[in-house]
Design an enzyme around this catalytic site. Structure first.
Site, mmCIF file in Angstrom:
data_model
loop_
_atom_site.group_PDB
_atom_site.id
_atom_site.type_symbol
_atom_site.label_atom_id
_atom_site.label_comp_id
_atom_site.label_asym_id
_atom_site.label_seq_id
_atom_site.Cartn_x
_atom_site.Cartn_y
_atom_site.Cartn_z
ATOM 1 C CB CYS A 60 -0.953 -0.003 1.192
ATOM 2 S SG CYS A 60 -0.130 -0.116 2.796
ATOM 3 N N PRO A 79 7.880 -4.345 11.064
ATOM 4 C CG PRO A 79 6.966 -5.891 12.574
ATOM 5 C CD PRO A 79 7.038 -4.417 12.279
ATOM 6 N N GLY A 122 -16.034 0.202 21.019
ATOM 7 C CA GLY A 122 -15.911 0.782 19.691
ATOM 8 C C GLY A 122 -15.676 -0.321 18.676
ATOM 9 C CB ALA A 123 -16.907 -1.631 15.957
ATOM 10 N N GLY A 124 -14.135 0.684 15.335
ATOM 11 C CA GLY A 124 -13.453 1.358 14.236
ATOM 12 C C GLY A 124 -12.093 0.765 13.930
ATOM 13 C CD GLU A 125 -7.530 2.576 10.108
ATOM 14 O OE1 GLU A 125 -6.374 2.404 9.694
ATOM 15 O OE2 GLU A 125 -8.241 3.549 9.771
ATOM 16 C CB ILE A 180 -11.572 -1.055 18.151
ATOM 17 C CG1 ILE A 180 -11.794 0.057 19.183
ATOM 18 C CG2 ILE A 180 -12.072 -2.381 18.703
ATOM 19 C CD1 ILE A 180 -11.077 -0.148 20.506
#
Length: 433
Positions: free
Chosen positions: A50, A120, A201-204, A206
């Site tokens: 990426c 790494p 929470g349930a975002g990036e 977390i």
């Protein structure tokens, strides 16, 4: 030039351009096929992540007299295969040759050129890129393998990256908020395996925390979120066989009563976990130690929560202080790593020069032997035909001398035109001896 790297990365190109020149596995195989068919290079390794796309090429037939032409051809091919504007690509493209190319690859594989210093994951990505090329050339190369030069470079790189990891502290300290939160938990508790950990929470962030925890064998993981569907999607993305409890925020108090560790990162504009809520949970838990890591901005946890007995409360500011300290440590370690890479790249380049000249000497001797056999065969035939022996031998020696000195004479003329005094002096000493 025999080895070339050209590419773009997060420092030279926008996300939009990086997306355009990324290689899928299918496109990578197409690229290797094109490179072979067009004889652009003997072989290549394509690294595509990426944050970077790089192509490492080896062409033994390229030298100082045509290396610029070859480089231009490689850049044009790079633009064509991705159908991007050549000038746009050139403005972001970097290239390195031989010694500098080997040094660049070693820096990349060791994490010194990464967005996060010392990360790494890049070494595994470099190994995967190499393995794909190795598999391709084992099936499609005339010699059934990748070139010795490029293979040696990557093997040397893997050994160098391992040495950097072993001899420096480049990858030991957390430099991301998610990783720092997990590292903090491991420092406070001897083992996370049998602890109950509540993620709010349930975002990036977390998601990253979840992955770190699962890698460390956590068994009692639970996720609380405002919408259950998003928490469920997160669990699906984690692709784990580990059971993860999911519940909504209206059951947060129940989750707190079971939690040894709470890591929270939501987008809530208001405090979600009050001091009173934690106090009630601690009473039920008989004041066993509880770690609370509040990564959210604004805060999810009331500021005074840390005043409660046996509660260790850390905020994102605390983590940033830890991260900055760790970044400083990594930067110090990177100086040691650069020294190692300088040694190893120089060692590889010395091998490369010896290997190249060994091939040159072998090829010259083989060529001389072919000339000798050809002229000898003609001389023997002439003798059998009854021609004068002295005349045949005179002609043999004359032709043999002329043919054997033809290539060295051309080489000397080239050195004269190029002003290569060192090469001429070395040749002069060799002739005198």
């Amino acid at each position: 030039m025999t080895i070339l790297v050209l590419g773009i990365n997060h420092k030279t190109a926008s996300v939009a351009l990086r997306e355009k020149v990324a290689f899928s596995d299918e496109k990578r195989l197409l690229a290797l096929k094109q490179i072979k068919q067009t004889q652009l290079a003997e072989c290549a390794v394509i690294l595509s992540t990426c944050n970077r796309t790089e192509v490492y090429l080896h062409n033994k037939n390229v030298g100082p007299q045509n290396d610029e032409v070859w480089l231009d051809s490689c850049v044009q091919w790079f633009a064509d295969i991705h159908q991007v504007d050549l000038e746009e690509l050139k403005s972001c493209l970097y290239s390195q040759q031989n010694l500098q190319a080997s040094r660049h690859l070693m820096r990349v594989a060791s994490g010194l050129d990464s967005l996060i210093l010392g990360e790494p994951q890049i070494l595994g990505q470099v190994k995967q890129a190499y393995q794909m090329s190795e598999e391709y050339y084992s099936l499609h190369s005339d010699i059934g393998m990748m070139s010795t030069e490029l293979s040696r470079l990557f093997q040397k790189t893997f050994a160098t990256a391992k040495r950097v990891r072993t001899e420096t502290h480049i990858g030991e300290s957390a430099v991301s908020v998610a990783y720092a939160a997990c590292s903090l938990a491991r420092q406070i508790f001897d083992s996370l395996r049998n602890l109950n950990i509540l993620l709010v929470g349930a975002g990036e962030t977390i998601e990253l925390v979840s992955r770190h925890l699962l890698r460390h064998g956590v068994n009692g993981l639970a996720i609380a979120n405002r919408t259950l569907s998003r928490a469920e999607k997160l669990v699906e993305k984690l692709e784990t066989t580990q059971k993860i409890d999911i519940f909504s925020l209206d059951r947060l108090s129940e989750g707190l009563k079971r939690a040894d560790i709470v890591i929270t990162s939501t987008g809530s504009p208001h405090v979600l976990i009050s001091r009173n809520l934690i106090e009630q949970a601690q009473q039920m838990r008989h004041y066993k130690p509880m770690l609370i890591v509040d990564i959210a901005v604004p805060r999810d946890v009331e500021e005074s929560a840390g005043e409660i007995e046996s509660v260790y409360h850390y905020t994102v500011d605390d983590l940033h202080n830890i991260i900055q300290h760790n970044i400083n440590q990594r930067e110090q370690a990177s100086q040691q790593a650069e020294h190692i890479i300088q040694q190893e790249s120089a060692d590889f380049f010395e091998w490369l020069k010896v290997h190249q000249f060994s091939n040159l000497i072998r090829n010259y001797r083989e060529s001389a032997e072919i000339i000798r056999q050809d002229l000898l065969e003609k001389a023997l035939q002439a003798l059998q035909n009854g021609e004068n022996t002295e005349q045949v031998l005179q002609e043999l020696s004359h032709k043999l001398t002329k043919k054997l000195i033809h290539q060295p004479t051309q080489a000397m003329q080239t050195m004269v035109k190029a002003g290569n005094t060192e090469g001429l002096q070395a040749f002069s000493h060799a002739v005198k001896s």
